[in-house]
Design a protein around this motif. Structure first.
Motif, short mmCIF file in Angstrom:
data_model
loop_
_atom_site.label_atom_id
_atom_site.label_comp_id
_atom_site.label_asym_id
_atom_site.label_seq_id
_atom_site.Cartn_x
_atom_site.Cartn_y
_atom_site.Cartn_z
N TRP A 84 50.70 44.61 23.82
CA TRP A 84 50.94 43.34 24.49
C TRP A 84 52.19 43.40 25.34
N ASP A 85 52.10 42.91 26.56
CA ASP A 85 53.26 42.76 27.43
C ASP A 85 53.73 41.32 27.27
N LEU A 86 54.76 41.13 26.47
CA LEU A 86 55.22 39.78 26.13
C LEU A 86 56.18 39.21 27.17
N SER A 87 56.48 39.99 28.21
CA SER A 87 57.36 39.47 29.25
C SER A 87 56.87 39.85 30.65
N LEU A 88 55.54 39.87 30.81
CA LEU A 88 54.96 40.18 32.12
C LEU A 88 55.42 39.17 33.16
N LEU A 89 55.41 37.91 32.78
CA LEU A 89 55.82 36.84 33.69
C LEU A 89 57.18 36.29 33.27
N VAL A 102 48.53 21.93 37.67
CA VAL A 102 48.73 23.37 37.86
C VAL A 102 49.89 23.54 38.83
N ASP A 103 50.86 24.37 38.46
CA ASP A 103 52.00 24.67 39.31
C ASP A 103 51.95 26.15 39.64
N THR A 104 51.42 26.48 40.79
CA THR A 104 51.19 27.88 41.15
C THR A 104 52.48 28.65 41.41
N GLU A 105 53.61 27.98 41.45
CA GLU A 105 54.88 28.65 41.74
C GLU A 105 55.86 28.64 40.57
N LEU A 133 47.76 28.14 31.55
CA LEU A 133 47.06 29.38 31.86
C LEU A 133 46.66 29.46 33.33
N ALA A 134 46.29 28.35 33.93
CA ALA A 134 45.96 28.36 35.36
C ALA A 134 47.20 28.71 36.19
N SER A 135 48.36 28.21 35.79
CA SER A 135 49.61 28.52 36.49
C SER A 135 49.97 29.99 36.32
N ALA A 136 49.79 30.54 35.11
CA ALA A 136 50.05 31.96 34.87
C ALA A 136 49.08 32.82 35.67
N ALA A 137 47.80 32.43 35.68
CA ALA A 137 46.80 33.18 36.43
C ALA A 137 47.12 33.18 37.92
N ALA A 138 47.60 32.06 38.43
CA ALA A 138 47.96 31.97 39.85
C ALA A 138 49.05 32.98 40.20
N ALA A 139 50.03 33.15 39.31
CA ALA A 139 51.10 34.12 39.56
C ALA A 139 50.54 35.54 39.57
N GLY A 144 48.32 40.23 43.20
CA GLY A 144 47.25 41.20 43.40
C GLY A 144 46.38 41.53 42.21
N ALA A 145 46.48 40.78 41.11
CA ALA A 145 45.59 41.06 39.98
C ALA A 145 44.14 40.94 40.45
N GLN A 146 43.33 41.88 40.03
CA GLN A 146 41.92 41.87 40.41
C GLN A 146 41.17 40.76 39.69
N LYS A 147 41.46 40.58 38.42
CA LYS A 147 40.77 39.59 37.59
C LYS A 147 41.76 39.09 36.56
N VAL A 148 41.69 37.79 36.24
CA VAL A 148 42.52 37.22 35.18
C VAL A 148 41.59 36.51 34.20
N VAL A 149 41.73 36.84 32.94
CA VAL A 149 40.94 36.26 31.87
C VAL A 149 41.89 35.50 30.95
N ALA A 150 41.49 34.31 30.54
CA ALA A 150 42.32 33.50 29.65
C ALA A 150 41.62 33.31 28.32
N VAL A 151 42.38 33.51 27.24
CA VAL A 151 41.88 33.28 25.88
C VAL A 151 42.92 32.43 25.18
N THR A 152 42.46 31.44 24.44
CA THR A 152 43.38 30.65 23.62
C THR A 152 42.92 30.68 22.17
N ILE A 153 43.89 30.53 21.29
CA ILE A 153 43.57 30.46 19.87
C ILE A 153 42.74 29.21 19.61
#
Length: 185
Positions: A84-89, A102-105, A133-139, A144-153
């Motif tokens: 896991w990359d716990l500090s990607l963003l 959603v705050d894309t910035e 998750l939509a805000s994280a995906a936007a970043a 340049g991410a090819q695909k972003v997948v979101a999973v929640t507990i």
């Protein structure tokens, strides 16, 4: 991974995140559920979206907390088959407080991280409106991410929110089965 009706999951999360160190043991419950889910369904996710290159979490929200609750959940159990990359963003600013906005910035990539052409999976504790998750995906997509997948507990269902009533009724009609996911069901 699971639906939360009548604030069951939210109550546990609130205790875990806000009631002090004596409630940190609850993170192991969430971690156990997550590791079981990924053990059973990572293959389902990758068959649908492609091999995941980066497993990450959105930055923690509560400035008043003195710990990162998602890191605590991930570190509470072993063995993960993924790293896991716990500090990607990193946070550029606090996300807008209005539910569902959603705050894309509000997030950016941490220095030295690259997502260009990669598939990123974000894990978060709960899906209330989806805006975190939509805000994280936007970043990730912005970089340049090819695909972003979101999973929640958990997915918080409020009967008065959008399609919450229909989803809650459907969830109550079927039995819970940890071996069944929305992708392979």
């Amino acid at each position: 991974m699971v639906y939360s009706l009548d604030e069951g999951l939210e109550s546990l999360l609130h205790r875990f995140k806000d009631f002090g160190p004596e409630y940190r043991w609850i993170g192991a419950l969430f971690g156990s559920l997550a590791i079981e889910f990924f053990t059973n369904h990572l293959q389902c996710i990758e068959e649908r979206y492609g091999k995941i290159d980066i497993f990450a979490v959105p930055p923690a929200g509560g400035a008043s907390r003195n710990f990162d609750h998602m890191a605590e959940i991930i570190h509470s159990v072993r063995p993960w088959r993924t790293s896991w990359d716990l500090s990607l963003l990193k946070k550029k600013r606090n996300k807008k407080d209005e539910r569902g906005q959603v705050d894309t910035e509000c997030y950016d990539l941490s220095p030295g991280r690259g997502v260009e052409g990669k598939r990123v999976l974000f894990l978060d504790d709960t899906w209330t409106s989806g805006s975190t998750l939509a805000s994280a995906a936007a970043a990730a997509k912005r970089h340049g991410a090819q695909k972003v997948v979101a999973v929640t507990i958990g997915r918080q269902l409020k009967k008065e929110w959008g399609t919450g009533r229909d989803i809650a009724q459907a969830a109550l009609r079927r039995r819970y089965d940890v071996g069944r996911c929305v992708i392979c069901a």
